[in-house]
Motif scaffolding. Structure first.
Motif, PDB file in Angstrom:
ATOM      1  N   MET A  74      -2.485  -2.189  -5.400  1.00  0.00           N
ATOM      2  CA  MET A  74      -3.691  -1.679  -6.050  1.00  0.00           C
ATOM      3  C   MET A  74      -3.674  -0.175  -6.182  1.00  0.00           C
ATOM      4  O   MET A  74      -2.975   0.523  -5.457  1.00  0.00           O
ATOM      5  CB  MET A  74      -4.934  -2.041  -5.225  1.00  0.00           C
ATOM      6  CG  MET A  74      -5.060  -1.268  -3.917  1.00  0.00           C
ATOM      7  SD  MET A  74      -6.708  -1.395  -3.135  1.00  0.00           S
ATOM      8  CE  MET A  74      -7.692  -0.232  -4.103  1.00  0.00           C
ATOM      9  N   HIS A  75      -4.457   0.317  -7.112  1.00  0.00           N
ATOM     10  CA  HIS A  75      -4.875   1.710  -7.086  1.00  0.00           C
ATOM     11  C   HIS A  75      -6.384   1.740  -7.256  1.00  0.00           C
ATOM     12  O   HIS A  75      -6.933   0.966  -8.029  1.00  0.00           O
ATOM     13  CB  HIS A  75      -4.210   2.553  -8.171  1.00  0.00           C
ATOM     14  CG  HIS A  75      -4.043   3.979  -7.729  1.00  0.00           C
ATOM     15  ND1 HIS A  75      -5.114   4.818  -7.582  1.00  0.00           N
ATOM     16  CD2 HIS A  75      -2.953   4.664  -7.323  1.00  0.00           C
ATOM     17  CE1 HIS A  75      -4.671   5.987  -7.126  1.00  0.00           C
ATOM     18  NE2 HIS A  75      -3.364   5.923  -6.951  1.00  0.00           N
ATOM     19  N   ASN A  76      -7.020   2.622  -6.469  1.00  0.00           N
ATOM     20  CA  ASN A  76      -8.462   2.783  -6.681  1.00  0.00           C
ATOM     21  C   ASN A  76      -8.675   3.502  -8.003  1.00  0.00           C
ATOM     22  O   ASN A  76      -7.841   4.306  -8.428  1.00  0.00           O
ATOM     23  CB  ASN A  76      -9.070   3.539  -5.496  1.00  0.00           C
ATOM     24  CG  ASN A  76      -8.750   5.016  -5.535  1.00  0.00           C
ATOM     25  OD1 ASN A  76      -9.509   5.810  -6.082  1.00  0.00           O
ATOM     26  ND2 ASN A  76      -7.604   5.407  -4.983  1.00  0.00           N
ATOM     27  N   ALA A 116       6.127   8.011   0.181  1.00  0.00           N
ATOM     28  CA  ALA A 116       6.669   8.734  -0.983  1.00  0.00           C
ATOM     29  C   ALA A 116       6.411   8.073  -2.340  1.00  0.00           C
ATOM     30  O   ALA A 116       7.322   7.904  -3.133  1.00  0.00           O
ATOM     31  CB  ALA A 116       8.175   8.938  -0.783  1.00  0.00           C
ATOM     32  N   GLU A 117       5.150   7.711  -2.574  1.00  0.00           N
ATOM     33  CA  GLU A 117       4.808   7.209  -3.908  1.00  0.00           C
ATOM     34  C   GLU A 117       4.746   8.371  -4.907  1.00  0.00           C
ATOM     35  O   GLU A 117       5.215   8.262  -6.034  1.00  0.00           O
ATOM     36  CB  GLU A 117       3.453   6.483  -3.888  1.00  0.00           C
ATOM     37  CG  GLU A 117       3.131   5.694  -5.168  1.00  0.00           C
ATOM     38  CD  GLU A 117       2.705   6.540  -6.359  1.00  0.00           C
ATOM     39  OE1 GLU A 117       3.044   6.185  -7.496  1.00  0.00           O
ATOM     40  OE2 GLU A 117       2.025   7.565  -6.174  1.00  0.00           O
ATOM     41  N   GLU A 118       4.185   9.497  -4.443  1.00  0.00           N
ATOM     42  CA  GLU A 118       3.924  10.616  -5.363  1.00  0.00           C
ATOM     43  C   GLU A 118       5.203  11.209  -5.940  1.00  0.00           C
ATOM     44  O   GLU A 118       5.186  11.775  -7.022  1.00  0.00           O
ATOM     45  CB  GLU A 118       3.100  11.713  -4.659  1.00  0.00           C
ATOM     46  CG  GLU A 118       1.700  11.264  -4.218  1.00  0.00           C
ATOM     47  CD  GLU A 118       0.739  11.014  -5.380  1.00  0.00           C
ATOM     48  OE1 GLU A 118       1.101  11.274  -6.543  1.00  0.00           O
ATOM     49  OE2 GLU A 118      -0.373  10.533  -5.099  1.00  0.00           O
ATOM     50  N   ASN A 119       6.305  11.139  -5.215  1.00  0.00           N
ATOM     51  CA  ASN A 119       7.549  11.661  -5.792  1.00  0.00           C
ATOM     52  C   ASN A 119       8.486  10.522  -6.231  1.00  0.00           C
ATOM     53  O   ASN A 119       9.668  10.733  -6.493  1.00  0.00           O
ATOM     54  CB  ASN A 119       8.248  12.649  -4.850  1.00  0.00           C
ATOM     55  CG  ASN A 119       8.754  11.978  -3.577  1.00  0.00           C
ATOM     56  OD1 ASN A 119       8.732  10.754  -3.444  1.00  0.00           O
ATOM     57  ND2 ASN A 119       9.231  12.765  -2.645  1.00  0.00           N
ATOM     58  N   ALA A 177       0.872  -1.184   0.000  1.00  0.00           N
ATOM     59  CA  ALA A 177       0.000   0.000   0.000  1.00  0.00           C
ATOM     60  C   ALA A 177       0.902   1.225   0.000  1.00  0.00           C
ATOM     61  O   ALA A 177       2.028   1.163   0.492  1.00  0.00           O
ATOM     62  CB  ALA A 177      -0.882   0.010   1.237  1.00  0.00           C
ATOM     63  N   ASP A 178       0.429   2.337  -0.538  1.00  0.00           N
ATOM     64  CA  ASP A 178       1.172   3.598  -0.421  1.00  0.00           C
ATOM     65  C   ASP A 178       0.473   4.469   0.615  1.00  0.00           C
ATOM     66  O   ASP A 178      -0.727   4.319   0.851  1.00  0.00           O
ATOM     67  CB  ASP A 178       1.334   4.292  -1.774  1.00  0.00           C
ATOM     68  CG  ASP A 178       0.086   4.192  -2.655  1.00  0.00           C
ATOM     69  OD1 ASP A 178      -0.985   3.809  -2.130  1.00  0.00           O
ATOM     70  OD2 ASP A 178       0.192   4.500  -3.845  1.00  0.00           O
ATOM     71  N   ILE A 179       1.214   5.381   1.265  1.00  0.00           N
ATOM     72  CA  ILE A 179       0.660   6.077   2.439  1.00  0.00           C
ATOM     73  C   ILE A 179       0.718   7.607   2.362  1.00  0.00           C
ATOM     74  O   ILE A 179       0.258   8.276   3.280  1.00  0.00           O
ATOM     75  CB  ILE A 179       1.377   5.608   3.734  1.00  0.00           C
ATOM     76  CG1 ILE A 179       2.853   6.043   3.755  1.00  0.00           C
ATOM     77  CG2 ILE A 179       1.261   4.092   3.916  1.00  0.00           C
ATOM     78  CD1 ILE A 179       3.547   5.786   5.103  1.00  0.00           C
ATOM     79  N   ALA A 224      -5.708  12.991  -1.828  1.00  0.00           N
ATOM     80  CA  ALA A 224      -6.509  13.175  -3.042  1.00  0.00           C
ATOM     81  C   ALA A 224      -6.249  12.072  -4.059  1.00  0.00           C
ATOM     82  O   ALA A 224      -6.765  12.111  -5.169  1.00  0.00           O
ATOM     83  CB  ALA A 224      -6.212  14.540  -3.649  1.00  0.00           C
ATOM     84  N   CYS A 225      -5.427  11.082  -3.670  1.00  0.00           N
ATOM     85  CA  CYS A 225      -5.167   9.977  -4.595  1.00  0.00           C
ATOM     86  C   CYS A 225      -5.685   8.669  -3.980  1.00  0.00           C
ATOM     87  O   CYS A 225      -5.559   7.603  -4.550  1.00  0.00           O
ATOM     88  CB  CYS A 225      -3.671   9.892  -4.903  1.00  0.00           C
ATOM     89  SG  CYS A 225      -3.297   9.066  -6.458  1.00  0.00           S
ATOM     90  N   GLY A 226      -6.237   8.770  -2.758  1.00  0.00           N
ATOM     91  CA  GLY A 226      -6.820   7.587  -2.127  1.00  0.00           C
ATOM     92  C   GLY A 226      -5.812   6.646  -1.491  1.00  0.00           C
ATOM     93  O   GLY A 226      -6.128   5.482  -1.234  1.00  0.00           O
ATOM     94  N   HIS A 227      -4.615   7.129  -1.191  1.00  0.00           N
ATOM     95  CA  HIS A 227      -3.638   6.250  -0.553  1.00  0.00           C
ATOM     96  C   HIS A 227      -4.078   5.879   0.868  1.00  0.00           C
ATOM     97  O   HIS A 227      -3.656   4.857   1.400  1.00  0.00           O
ATOM     98  CB  HIS A 227      -2.240   6.901  -0.564  1.00  0.00           C
ATOM     99  CG  HIS A 227      -1.708   7.132  -1.960  1.00  0.00           C
ATOM    100  ND1 HIS A 227      -0.459   7.635  -2.211  1.00  0.00           N
ATOM    101  CD2 HIS A 227      -2.269   6.912  -3.181  1.00  0.00           C
ATOM    102  CE1 HIS A 227      -0.271   7.725  -3.530  1.00  0.00           C
ATOM    103  NE2 HIS A 227      -1.361   7.306  -4.138  1.00  0.00           N
ATOM    104  N   ASP A 228      -4.950   6.718   1.454  1.00  0.00           N
ATOM    105  CA  ASP A 228      -5.549   6.366   2.747  1.00  0.00           C
ATOM    106  C   ASP A 228      -6.432   5.119   2.605  1.00  0.00           C
ATOM    107  O   ASP A 228      -6.445   4.244   3.473  1.00  0.00           O
ATOM    108  CB  ASP A 228      -6.361   7.549   3.310  1.00  0.00           C
ATOM    109  CG  ASP A 228      -7.347   8.133   2.294  1.00  0.00           C
ATOM    110  OD1 ASP A 228      -7.218   7.865   1.074  1.00  0.00           O
ATOM    111  OD2 ASP A 228      -8.265   8.858   2.722  1.00  0.00           O
TER     112      ASP A 228
HETATM  113 NI    NI Z   1      -1.912   7.309  -6.272  1.00  0.00          NI
END
Ligand code: NI
Length: 378
Positions: free
Chosen positions: A156-158, A131-134, A71-73, A96-100
């Motif tokens: 996964m990604h939603n 740090a998935e976004e960067n 999972a990304d956080i 805003a990317c649903g990592h929560d």
């Molecule tokens: Ni994302």
């Protein structure tokens, strides 16, 4: 430990909302890390002693074989406008990317796997990646050792455009290779009324933007995926002076290494050709971003089959033109990245993004089943 369905779902939603209210930017996920550690430890999961600034890795089960779930956080620098009661309490930062959501799904899978720990044919390693976004988090976890002995990894990604209960993935290339370029046009400034005394970089930059569009339309096979976008142009300070310099910036998205190289080559050729035609100079600076995400064919088909078995409506995904840091794991070991419908009226990275929490429990059950069954595969 047993969870009544209602309680289990509510627990995951509560966790998701707590993460949502307290979002943190890439590399700064200190409180998020502490929360996830606490929840995992309270559920009896083993935390692995990696040296990480942020992020958590846990494990459940026994034996030599290891399957990883990721999972990304991290969150984004966006001011939330979704209007939900559990909106971000951190001004200017938002999940805003649903990592929560992804985190609560994998937390749920961890809890379910803990319940069946004695029946697992190996270990399941749970990666809560910062740090998935960067695009730096996957590298950091790999460097810490998180992929050691792992035979396959899943994540996964939603997908806001898909209804809840829908699942999509594809074998082979999936998310795009992402490159960024900066073009510095150096001309010769002049009085706006006497342009012949200079080399106008604004006219040159305009030609450059148009010429770059011919790469996708005239250089690359129309059946191959490619995006060339100029996203920023800066030059000039006033109305009656032709400036000396103009700077352009943009991005290239591709799914194949040979096409990516061809696009870069063409951008350099067009820049140098136009520069000499206009008596100016163009400096090209190139930044390689995340690589193409390439799903293993076998594991992608397997993840789709398991999704179908647990009741998802499955479909083969289209190519994504966005980038995803999960690609870095798949350069090292096989696995599959999948999309799960989140039915948000606003898309990813939108300030009003609001995924449907109804996806969380089913996705948690899916990933627990996927990992359990993957341990039984060769
Ligand atoms: Ni994302």
């Amino acid at each position: 430990m047993t969870f009544a369905t209602q309680t289990f779902e509510q627990q995951l939603i509560d966790w998701r909302r707590e993460l949502h209210q307290n979002p943190e930017l890439s590399g700064q996920e200190v409180a998020t890390t502490a929360r996830i550690r606490h929840w995992l430890e309270s559920a009896g999961l083993r935390l692995l002693p990696y040296t990480l600034a942020t992020g958590v890795v846990a494990e459940v089960g026994h034996g030599d074989k290891v399957i990883a779930l990721r999972a990304d956080i991290d969150a984004l620098p966006i001011h939330e406008t979704s209007g939900v009661s559990f909106s971000s309490q951190h001004e200017g930062v938002m999940h805003a990317c649903g990592h929560d959501v992804h985190s609560s799904v994998i937390l749920g899978a961890a809890l379910l796997l803990k319940e069946r720990e004695d029946q697992l044919a190996g270990r399941v390693r749970l990666l809560f990646q910062p740090a998935e976004e960067n695009f730096t988090g996957a590298k950091a976890l790999i460097k810490a050792g998180a992929l050691e002995n792992v035979s396959a990894i899943f994540g996964m990604h939603n997908e806001p455009g898909l209804p809840v209960g829908t699942f999509a993935t594809r074998g082979g290339a999936f998310y795009a290779n992402v490159d960024r370029f900066v073009l510095r046009v150096k001309g010769k400034g002049a009085h706006a009324a006497r342009p012949h005394e200079g080399h106008d970089p604004i006219v040159l930059a305009s030609q450059l933007v148009i010429a770059l569009q011919t790469i996708a339309s005239r250089d690359i096979d129309t059946l191959d995926s490619v995006v060339v976008s100029v996203t920023r142009i800066q030059g000039g300070n006033t109305w009656n002076v032709l400036p000396e310099n103009v700077e352009l910036e943009g991005t290239v998205r591709t799914h194949r290494g040979d096409i990516q190289k061809q696009v870069e080559k063409r951008i350099r050729e067009i820049a140098s050709g136009l520069a000499s035609a206009f008596g100016a100079q163009i400096e090209v600076e190139w930044f390689n971003g995340p690589v193409t995400l390439i799903n293993d064919e076998k594991w992608a088909a397997f993840s789709m089959q398991v999704a179908e078995n647990v009741g998802y409506k499955t479909q083969t995904s289209e190519l994504h033109m966005g980038g995803e840091d999960f690609a870095v794991y798949l350069q090292t070991i096989p696995g599959a990245f999948v999309s799960i419908g989140s039915a948000s009226p606003y898309g990813l990275h939108h300030s009003a993004f609001n995924p449907d929490e109804a996806l969380i429990e089913n996705a948690a059950r899916y990933f627990a089943t996927l990992a359990e069954q993957a341990l039984l595969k060769n």
